[in-house]
Scaffold this active site. Structure first.
Site, PDB file in Angstrom:
ATOM      1  N   HIS A 177       0.852  -1.170   0.066  1.00  0.00           N
ATOM      2  CA  HIS A 177       0.034   0.109  -0.046  1.00  0.00           C
ATOM      3  C   HIS A 177       0.830   1.230   0.036  1.00  0.00           C
ATOM      4  CE1 HIS A 177       0.143   1.391   4.136  1.00  0.00           C
ATOM      5  NE2 HIS A 177       0.106   0.047   4.560  1.00  0.00           N
ATOM      6  N   ASP A 235       4.002  -5.383   3.818  1.00  0.00           N
ATOM      7  CA  ASP A 235       3.376  -3.973   4.513  1.00  0.00           C
ATOM      8  C   ASP A 235       4.196  -3.948   5.846  1.00  0.00           C
ATOM      9  OD1 ASP A 235       1.969  -2.040   5.788  1.00  0.00           O
ATOM     10  OD2 ASP A 235       0.106  -3.391   5.858  1.00  0.00           O
ATOM     11  N   HIS A 263       2.136   4.068  13.044  1.00  0.00           N
ATOM     12  CA  HIS A 263       1.029   5.213  12.717  1.00  0.00           C
ATOM     13  C   HIS A 263       1.188   6.604  13.640  1.00  0.00           C
ATOM     14  CE1 HIS A 263      -2.177   2.093  11.392  1.00  0.00           C
ATOM     15  NE2 HIS A 263      -1.180   2.423  10.582  1.00  0.00           N
ATOM     16  N   GLU A 293      -5.367   1.857   1.863  1.00  0.00           N
ATOM     17  CA  GLU A 293      -5.218   0.687   2.682  1.00  0.00           C
ATOM     18  C   GLU A 293      -5.576   1.079   4.149  1.00  0.00           C
ATOM     19  OE1 GLU A 293      -3.359  -2.206   5.616  1.00  0.00           O
ATOM     20  OE2 GLU A 293      -3.167   0.087   5.568  1.00  0.00           O
ATOM     21  N   GLU A 294      -5.093   2.257   4.669  1.00  0.00           N
ATOM     22  CA  GLU A 294      -5.456   2.571   5.967  1.00  0.00           C
ATOM     23  C   GLU A 294      -6.734   3.087   6.312  1.00  0.00           C
ATOM     24  OE1 GLU A 294      -3.149   2.112   7.891  1.00  0.00           O
ATOM     25  OE2 GLU A 294      -1.121   2.409   7.272  1.00  0.00           O
ATOM     26  N   ASP A 306       5.716   2.377   7.190  1.00  0.00           N
ATOM     27  CA  ASP A 306       4.140   1.741   6.820  1.00  0.00           C
ATOM     28  C   ASP A 306       3.723   2.888   6.006  1.00  0.00           C
ATOM     29  OD1 ASP A 306       1.689   0.664   6.918  1.00  0.00           O
ATOM     30  OD2 ASP A 306       1.275   1.452   8.787  1.00  0.00           O
TER      31      ASP A 306
HETATM   32  N1  PHE Z   1      -1.843  -3.256   7.835  1.00  0.00           N
HETATM   33  C1  PHE Z   1      -1.392  -2.636   8.975  1.00  0.00           C
HETATM   34  C2  PHE Z   1      -1.135  -1.202   8.703  1.00  0.00           C
HETATM   35  O1  PHE Z   1      -1.008  -0.934   7.546  1.00  0.00           O
HETATM   36  C3  PHE Z   1      -0.112  -3.126   9.352  1.00  0.00           C
HETATM   37  C4  PHE Z   1      -0.449  -4.554   9.995  1.00  0.00           C
HETATM   38  C5  PHE Z   1      -0.261  -5.379   9.155  1.00  0.00           C
HETATM   39  C6  PHE Z   1      -0.407  -4.588  11.305  1.00  0.00           C
HETATM   40  C7  PHE Z   1      -0.331  -6.961   9.606  1.00  0.00           C
HETATM   41  C8  PHE Z   1      -0.733  -5.995  11.738  1.00  0.00           C
HETATM   42  C9  PHE Z   1      -0.549  -7.119  10.898  1.00  0.00           C
HETATM   43  O2  PHE Z   1      -1.310  -0.513   9.485  1.00  0.00           O
HETATM   44 ZN    ZN Z   2      -0.644   1.455   8.889  1.00  0.00          ZN
HETATM   45 ZN    ZN Z   3       0.754  -0.704   6.469  1.00  0.00          ZN
END
Ligand code: PHE
Ligand code: ZN
Ligand code: ZN
Ligand code: ZN
Length: 296
Positions: free
Chosen positions: A85, A160, A259, A131-132, A97
Site C-alpha cells: 500500500h 506491508d 502510525h 489501505e489505512e 508503513d
Molecule cells: N496493515 C497494517 C497497517 O498498515 C499493518 C499490519 C499488518 C498490522 C499486519 C498487523 C498485521 O497499519
Molecule cells: Zn498502517
Molecule cells: Zn501498512
C-alpha cells in the site's frame, strides 16, 4: 538490495476531517477510483461505496487510486500479483508503513526484466491506495473483477512494513498454524513454504506472522485467492525469544513509531528491510517461473 532515502518529494498525506458523527455517506463509484475521507469506515463496495463517519466530522473527501503495472511477458491466465500500500495514515509520513513495502515492490518491478524469458507467469505490480482507510484500494480491485478475471490470478504477495526498527523477520502464517481463523485458501501454506525455504537456506531464522487479514492480502484470501508475504512487525511487543534471535528490545513494540508522526526516514531497520526485500524478490522470481508447490 534496497535503501530508503529522502529524494525531496513530499510524502502523501490525508487531510484533516470534519462533519457529523454517525452519518452515512453514499458515494457513487465511477470507474477505477473511489472517494474517501479520513476517519471513515467502508461498509460496502458495489456500485456505491457506503462510508460511515467514524469519529466526529468530515470536511474533505479525496479520490484515491491504485497504480497497477504488468510485465509484458508471462501467461495472462496465471498472474502473480505483488502488492504494497502506497498511502500512509494522516498522522505520519509512513516511511516504514509503508514506504518500505512500496520501495520493495518498485525495486522488483525495476529489476524483473532481467529474468527475460524465465518469466512464465505474468507479474502484476500493485501499489494499493487507501489501505489505512480499511483496505479500500485492494478491496475495490478484488471485488470489481469478474469471476473469469479473478480466476486468472494465481496468488497475491503482500509487503506491508518491512523495516521496523525493533523488528523481526515475519513470514505470513499462510497455513494458519496459529489459528487466526481466517480460513486461508490452501495454496497460502505453499507460499509460506517458499519463504521459509529461502530463509532456511540463508540460515536466517523467521517468526510466523498472524494471518489475520489486516493488510491488502485480506480481500484476496476472502475471495479464494491464495496469498502470502512478509512483515517486520507493527504495534505488538517483541518477545524475549525474538530479542535473542534478532536483537533489539524485548517488551517494546516492533515499530515504536507505528502510525505516528515519527514514522520518518529515521524509522527504518535497513538490515531487516534488506533481508525481507531479498525474500520478496526471491518469491516473485520463483512464482514468475512456476506457481506449482515446491517441496523441501
Ligand atoms: N496493515 C497494517 C497497517 O498498515 C499493518 C499490519 C499488518 C498490522 C499486519 C498487523 C498485521 O497499519
Ligand atoms: Zn498502517
Ligand atoms: Zn501498512
Ligand atoms: Zn505457518
Amino acid at each position: 538490495a534496497i535503501a530508503i532515502y529522502n529524494d525531496g518529494t513530499a510524502p502523501d498525506r490525508m487531510g484533516p476531517v470534519s462533519g457529523t458523527a454517525g452519518q452515512a455517506w453514499r458515494i457513487p463509484v465511477i470507474g477505477p477510483s473511489y472517494q474517501l475521507g479520513t476517519d471513515l469506515v467502508k461498509a460496502a463496495t458495489s456500485g456505491t461505496l457506503t462510508l460511515h463517519v467514524k469519529t466526529s466530522t468530515i470536511n474533505e473527501q479525496r479520490t484515491a487510486h491504485n497504480v497497477i503495472a504488468d510485465t509484458e511477458r508471462g501467461r495472462a491466465d496465471n498472474v502473480v500479483v505483488m502488492g504494497a500500500h502506497l498511502d500512509s495514515v494522516t498522522k505520519g509520513p509512513g516511511i516504514n508503513d509503508n514506504g518500505s513495502g512500496t520501495a520493495t515492490v518498485l525495486t522488483v518491478a525495476e529489476q524483473i526484466a532481467r529474468l527475460g524469458d524465465q518469466i512464465k507467469n505474468k507479474v502484476r505490480f500493485a501499489f494499493w491506495g487507501a489501505e489505512e482507510e480499511g483496505l479500500l484500494g485492494s478491496t475495490y480491485y478484488v471485488t470489481h473483477l469478474s469471476a473469469a478475471q479473478r480466476a486468472t490470478i494465481a496468488l497475491n504477495l503482500n509487503f506491508d512494513m518491512l523495516g521496523s526498527p525493533n523488528g523481526r523477520r515475519g513470514v505470513y502464517d499462510g497455513d494458519d498454524s496459529e489459528g487466526a481463523g481466517t480460513n486461508p485458501p490452501a495454496g497460502s501454506g505453499a507460499i509460506e513454504k517458499v519463504f521459509l525455504n529461502y530463509y532456511g537456506a540463508r540460515k536466517l531464522q523467521t517468526s510466523p506472522s498472524t494471518f489475520d487479514g489486516r493488510s491488502d492480502y485480506g480481500p484476496f484470501i476472502d475471495n479464494g485467492i491464495p496469498a502470502g508475504g512478509l512483515d517486520s512487525g507493527a504495534e505488538k511487543l517483541k518477545t524475549a525469544e525474538e530479542a535473542k534471535i534478532y536483537g533489539g528490545e524485548a517488551g517494546k513494540p516492533y515499530d515504536g513509531c507505528y502510525h505516528q508522526a515519527c514514522d520518518t526516514y529515521a524509522n527504518n531497520n535497513s538490515t531487516i528491510l534488506d533481508q525481507l526485500a531479498d525474500g520478496a524478490a526471491h518469491a516473485v522470481q520463483v512464482f514468475a517461473k512456476s506457481t506449482l508447490p515446491v517441496n523441501g
